[in-house]
Design a protein around this motif. Structure first.
Motif, PDB file in Angstrom:
ATOM      1  N   ASP A 161       0.785  -1.238   0.000  1.00 59.65           N
ATOM      2  CA  ASP A 161       0.000   0.000   0.000  1.00 59.65           C
ATOM      3  C   ASP A 161       0.821   1.295   0.000  1.00 59.65           C
ATOM      4  O   ASP A 161       0.409   2.284  -0.590  1.00 59.65           O
ATOM      5  N   HIS A 162       1.993   1.283   0.611  1.00 60.36           N
ATOM      6  CA  HIS A 162       2.695   2.557   0.795  1.00 60.36           C
ATOM      7  C   HIS A 162       3.411   3.059  -0.460  1.00 60.36           C
ATOM      8  O   HIS A 162       3.420   4.253  -0.723  1.00 60.36           O
ATOM      9  N   VAL A 163       4.044   2.161  -1.203  1.00 62.81           N
ATOM     10  CA  VAL A 163       4.925   2.649  -2.286  1.00 62.81           C
ATOM     11  C   VAL A 163       4.302   2.541  -3.679  1.00 62.81           C
ATOM     12  O   VAL A 163       4.852   3.068  -4.640  1.00 62.81           O
ATOM     13  N   GLY A 172      -8.033  11.100   0.582  1.00 65.20           N
ATOM     14  CA  GLY A 172      -7.460   9.760   0.642  1.00 65.20           C
ATOM     15  C   GLY A 172      -7.058   9.430   2.055  1.00 65.20           C
ATOM     16  O   GLY A 172      -7.423  10.130   2.997  1.00 65.20           O
ATOM     17  N   SER A 173      -6.319   8.334   2.228  1.00 68.81           N
ATOM     18  CA  SER A 173      -5.736   7.856   3.494  1.00 68.81           C
ATOM     19  C   SER A 173      -6.645   6.912   4.280  1.00 68.81           C
ATOM     20  O   SER A 173      -7.854   6.854   4.065  1.00 68.81           O
ATOM     21  N   CYS A 174      -6.000   6.224   5.236  1.00 63.60           N
ATOM     22  CA  CYS A 174      -6.723   5.276   6.084  1.00 63.60           C
ATOM     23  C   CYS A 174      -7.644   5.991   7.056  1.00 63.60           C
ATOM     24  O   CYS A 174      -8.476   5.359   7.700  1.00 63.60           O
ATOM     25  N   THR A 175      -7.519   7.305   7.176  1.00 63.89           N
ATOM     26  CA  THR A 175      -8.424   8.054   8.048  1.00 63.89           C
ATOM     27  C   THR A 175      -9.757   8.301   7.344  1.00 63.89           C
ATOM     28  O   THR A 175     -10.815   8.149   7.924  1.00 63.89           O
ATOM     29  N   CYS A 216      -0.737  10.722   1.370  1.00 63.89           N
ATOM     30  CA  CYS A 216      -0.796  10.809   2.829  1.00 63.89           C
ATOM     31  C   CYS A 216       0.624  10.893   3.364  1.00 63.89           C
ATOM     32  O   CYS A 216       0.887  11.623   4.319  1.00 63.89           O
ATOM     33  N   LEU A 217       1.539  10.150   2.766  1.00 61.52           N
ATOM     34  CA  LEU A 217       2.940  10.265   3.178  1.00 61.52           C
ATOM     35  C   LEU A 217       3.867  10.431   2.003  1.00 61.52           C
ATOM     36  O   LEU A 217       5.079  10.580   2.181  1.00 61.52           O
ATOM     37  N   ALA A 218       3.322  10.414   0.789  1.00 59.68           N
ATOM     38  CA  ALA A 218       4.111  10.755  -0.403  1.00 59.68           C
ATOM     39  C   ALA A 218       5.374   9.911  -0.533  1.00 59.68           C
ATOM     40  O   ALA A 218       6.444  10.413  -0.833  1.00 59.68           O
ATOM     41  N   GLY A 236      -5.339  -2.440  -1.140  1.00 59.80           N
ATOM     42  CA  GLY A 236      -5.694  -1.113  -0.655  1.00 59.80           C
ATOM     43  C   GLY A 236      -4.864  -0.788   0.566  1.00 59.80           C
ATOM     44  O   GLY A 236      -3.908  -1.502   0.877  1.00 59.80           O
ATOM     45  N   ILE A 237      -5.229   0.280   1.280  1.00 58.94           N
ATOM     46  CA  ILE A 237      -4.495   0.657   2.489  1.00 58.94           C
ATOM     47  C   ILE A 237      -4.819  -0.378   3.566  1.00 58.94           C
ATOM     48  O   ILE A 237      -5.989  -0.695   3.793  1.00 58.94           O
ATOM     49  N   GLU A 238      -3.789  -0.878   4.231  1.00 63.16           N
ATOM     50  CA  GLU A 238      -3.975  -2.008   5.157  1.00 63.16           C
ATOM     51  C   GLU A 238      -5.126  -1.803   6.135  1.00 63.16           C
ATOM     52  O   GLU A 238      -5.892  -2.729   6.382  1.00 63.16           O
ATOM     53  N   HIS A 239      -5.257  -0.597   6.680  1.00 60.59           N
ATOM     54  CA  HIS A 239      -6.283  -0.364   7.705  1.00 60.59           C
ATOM     55  C   HIS A 239      -7.691  -0.250   7.121  1.00 60.59           C
ATOM     56  O   HIS A 239      -8.669  -0.220   7.855  1.00 60.59           O
ATOM     57  N   VAL A 240      -7.779  -0.106   5.815  1.00 61.63           N
ATOM     58  CA  VAL A 240      -9.094  -0.130   5.168  1.00 61.63           C
ATOM     59  C   VAL A 240      -9.401  -1.564   4.761  1.00 61.63           C
ATOM     60  O   VAL A 240     -10.512  -2.061   4.951  1.00 61.63           O
ATOM     61  N   GLY A 290       3.131  -3.134  11.782  1.00 68.25           N
ATOM     62  CA  GLY A 290       4.197  -2.155  11.619  1.00 68.25           C
ATOM     63  C   GLY A 290       3.684  -0.860  11.030  1.00 68.25           C
ATOM     64  O   GLY A 290       4.183  -0.377  10.017  1.00 68.25           O
ATOM     65  N   ASP A 291       2.698  -0.303  11.680  1.00 72.95           N
ATOM     66  CA  ASP A 291       2.156   0.980  11.256  1.00 72.95           C
ATOM     67  C   ASP A 291       1.389   1.581  12.414  1.00 72.95           C
ATOM     68  O   ASP A 291       0.558   0.909  13.034  1.00 72.95           O
ATOM     69  N   SER A 292       1.661   2.845  12.708  1.00 72.33           N
ATOM     70  CA  SER A 292       1.090   3.455  13.912  1.00 72.33           C
ATOM     71  C   SER A 292      -0.436   3.510  13.897  1.00 72.33           C
ATOM     72  O   SER A 292      -1.063   3.522  14.946  1.00 72.33           O
TER      73      SER A 292
HETATM   74  S1  SF4 Z   1      -1.435   7.021   7.703  1.00 79.78           S
HETATM   75 FE1  SF4 Z   1      -1.220   7.333   5.559  1.00 79.78          FE
HETATM   76  S2  SF4 Z   1       0.672   6.294   5.088  1.00 79.78           S
HETATM   77 FE2  SF4 Z   1       0.024   5.485   7.054  1.00 79.78          FE
HETATM   78  S3  SF4 Z   1      -1.215   3.681   6.556  1.00 79.78           S
HETATM   79 FE3  SF4 Z   1      -2.587   5.424   6.681  1.00 79.78          FE
HETATM   80  S4  SF4 Z   1      -2.781   6.115   4.569  1.00 79.78           S
HETATM   81 FE4  SF4 Z   1      -0.972   4.848   4.682  1.00 79.78          FE
END
Ligand code: SF4
Lengths: 472, 202
Positions: A65-67, A349-352, A414-416, A110-114, A131-133
């Protein structure tokens, strides 16, 4: 009689293999872990070097998801060398260690948290580490999720456990009805503004109250997701019928007899009456206004009707310094109204905030309108399934007609970390979770807000109150 | 993991609040599959000018703080992303300990797992120490982990607290996975019962 316990204590106790000392350290059993391509490689290398195996490979799910690129035309590996290296090594690790992988071309990527909740991979009562906050997101399902570093991932993969220190507990009670166009993002941003970026450091937060109960699982996830921006190492909500209805037909949720058994067990997942928290915070939902950040830390936030603060008003010297530094980085003058600050980019965008519900809210704002000249608008769905759903519902057409780029799923801007990077001086209205210096590119200025607020800013070309657009 | 016992060296001030891991290790340095070369990325956007030259204004580039082994840091240091690359970079640049009031949870654990000592002081002691480091009054210190104190010039001393378990692991430079695997039987029997009680987790 048992001493009344918080849900946090119940979740941790039911996963404690043994106590390690009398200072609160335990060996904690972890039910599920989610892996991504950028924080896992060194963990796998460590396992390889020490010739260690995975304890229980079927408890892991791996997602790229990140790269990855989010270009509308999907390709298996992105254009970028470093990203390609990680994607390839990730695939090799999953293959060699027997882990299920959703790669870039998978329709569930997709984004892991989604992705993990959407697949029913996360269930109430589980302990989850990754391994993601933003692994705190899973608390919305009544699971206990928290982020770990790469060495801990290696430990977890090899032992299915973590050396864990119990946290203090904080209860955040939100009661009342939210105003029109006010979302769960505004609730959590108000909490972060109120208690500060380290306000919940050392704590696990339990969210409760009538406002939370009235929210969908998606809206709840936004809150648990962003609680980490107040320092919380875990944020959760007692599961209820809303959660069970959300989970029932998900691909990996238990079925038939097993579902009934699980459901029965989940009924015990609540905080006992009279259980004591180390800290209590209350928020009155009716008082919440659309929130927006003006600085470079998520707690440097204001209601949209506010003005950019003056560092001179900070009594605390350290605070004055950080306000000064933030305004300098953000290119903002103290005292000017936040409404009216021009933007160059709008990012949804983003997991938020990139679940289907978020996209529906955006569509409502932009329907039949055009984004302002000089603004580049991007919509990056939280998962490939969200993307497909938005196309079925006709949301994608609304976005494209309004002038947005309708992209593939991933973390993106989200983190580019992929090729979606902005340039120095760009100013972006963003539905993401971090407004740190350089987060969306070196010298880029990020303002955090709800997806509906980003949509409104895109239409107007400047920061504004979504309620001024006259949409319900 | 490197063991930590008694270490002496220079301390540099880095007292801004909420220094996040994006600032400590910017994204362009996260693209590897090993831990190499991260010393270059540490505080990159602040440490180097756009031209690639070292930024003379950055604290670790100033003559009196070059080669610092310890950093006095502001509250909530290491917040944000879980990236352990931030800790690997600090270690590769030769940083052995951080002293501050509060640290973000994941970052704190990452430091612990890499033998980077994190010392938490109360606000008053920290602001006194921070001021003296920033003014140059204190430049060299010695951290004595076994006795849990920081030795300052003129025989002054600051004591600090640390969980005995963490202290032990740091002093021994323990491999946590190896230690945990010694409890493999306990994990197995827990797991068996847990999966029996919650069969949908199997
Ligand atoms: S905060 Fe951003 S970079 Fe981290 S998992 Fe969520 S969408 Fe991806």
């Amino acid at each position: 009689m048992h001493k009344p316990r918080t849900l946090y204590e119940k979740l941790i106790n039911s996963h404690t293999v043994c106590e390690l000392d009398n200072k609160g350290h335990v060996l904690l059993y972890i039910d599920r872990q989610v892996l991504n391509e950028y924080t896992s490689p060194q963990a796998f290398s460590g396992l390889r070097d020490a010739n260690r195996k995975l304890w229980r490979p079927n408890t892991s799910l791996a997602v790229v998801d990140h790269v990855n690129s989010t270009e509308p035309q999907r390709v298996s590996v992105g254009p970028e060398e470093g990203g390609a290296l990680q994607v390839n090594y990730f695939a090799k690790n999953c293959e060699d260690f027997g882990i299920e992988l959703f790669d870039i071309l998978d329709s569930r990527q997709g984004i892991e948290h989604v992705v993990a909740p959407e697949q029913g991979f996360i269930l109430p009562g589980m302990s989850v580490a990754a391994g993601d906050s933003h692994t705190t997101t899973y608390g919305a399902l009544g699971a206990f999720g928290f982020g770990i570093g790469t060495s801990e991932i290696e430990h977890l993969l090899a032992t299915q456990t973590l050396i864990y220190k119990k946290l203090k507990t904080m209860r955040v009670t939100v009661n009342g009805a939210l105003g029109l166009s006010i979302t769960s993002k505004d609730v959590v941003m108000e909490l972060i503004r109120k208690i500060g970026a380290a306000g919940a450091t050392g704590y696990a937060i339990e969210f409760c109250g009538s406002t939370i109960e009235a929210m969908s699982v998606e809206a709840r996830m936004t809150i648990c997701n962003m609680a980490v921006e107040a320092g919380a190492r875990g944020a959760y909500m007692a599961p209820d019928d809303v959660v069970y209805n959300y989970l029932k037909d998900k691909p990996r949720a238990p079925k038939g007899e097993l579902w009934e058994q699980a459901l029965n067990k989940w009924q015990a997942l609540y905080t006992d009456k009279d259980a004591v928290f180390d800290k209590e915070v209350t928020i009155d939902a009716a008082s919440i206004e659309p929130m927006i950040t003006w600085g470079t830390s998520p707690d440097q936030a204001s209601v949209i009707s506010g003005v950019v603060p003056n560092p001179r008003d900070d009594i605390d010297l350290a605070k004055r310094k950080s306000t000064t530094r933030a305004l300098q980085y953000m290119g903002l003058q103290a005292g000017i109204p936040i409404k009216g600050i021009s933007i160059t980019h709008a990012f949804i965008g983003s997991c938020t905030n990139a679940r289907i519900e978020d996209l529906r809210q955006v569509a409502e704002v932009v329907k039949g309108k055009k984004i302002a000249q000089g603004v580049r608008g991007m919509i990056v769905p939280g998962s490939s399934e969200v993307r497909a759903q938005a196309q079925v519902e006709g949301l994608a057409d609304i976005f494209i007609d309004a002038g947005f780029e309708w992209r593939q799923s991933g973390c993106s801007m989200c983190l580019a970390m992929n090729d979606d990077v902005l340039s120095p001086g760009d100013r972006c209205a963003s539905s993401t979770n971090r407004n740190f210096e350089g987060r969306q590119g070196a010298g880029v200025r990020t303002h955090l807000m709800s997806p509906a607020m980003v949509a409104a800013a895109a239409i107007k070309g400047h920061l504004c109150d979504v309620r001024d657009l006259g949409i319900n | 993991m490197d063991a930590f016992n008694i270490e002496a060296g220079k301390i540099a001030p880095f007292m801004a609040a909420n220094i996040d891991t994006d600032v400590i290790m910017p994204k362009q340095f996260l693209k590897g599959i090993d831990r190499k070369g991260l010393d270059k990325g540490l505080f990159f956007d602040q440490r180097f000018l756009l031209s690639g030259e070292p930024n003379p204004e950055f604290v670790l580039n100033k003559p009196q703080w070059q080669g610092a082994k310890f950093l006095a840091v502001g509250p909530n240091f290491g917040c944000g992303s879980s990236r352990e690359h931030a800790v690997w970079g600090l270690k590769q640049l030769g940083i052995r300990a951080l002293i501050g009031t509060t640290f973000a949870g994941i970052f704190y654990d990452n430091c612990q797992r890499n033998g980077l000592l994190v010392i938490e002081l109360d606000e008053k002691s920290m602001s006194e120490l921070g001021d003296k480091v920033a003014s140059g009054e204190i430049n060299d210190i010695e951290i004595d982990l076994p006795n849990q104190n920081i030795k300052l010039p003129q025989n002054a001393k600051i004591n600090f607290e640390l969980d005995p378990m963490r202290k032990e692991a740091l002093m021994q430079g323990l491999d946590a996975i190896g230690s945990t695997l010694q409890r493999a039987e306990a994990i197995k029997s827990f797991e068996k019962k847990h999966l029996l009680d919650n069969p949908w987790l199997a």
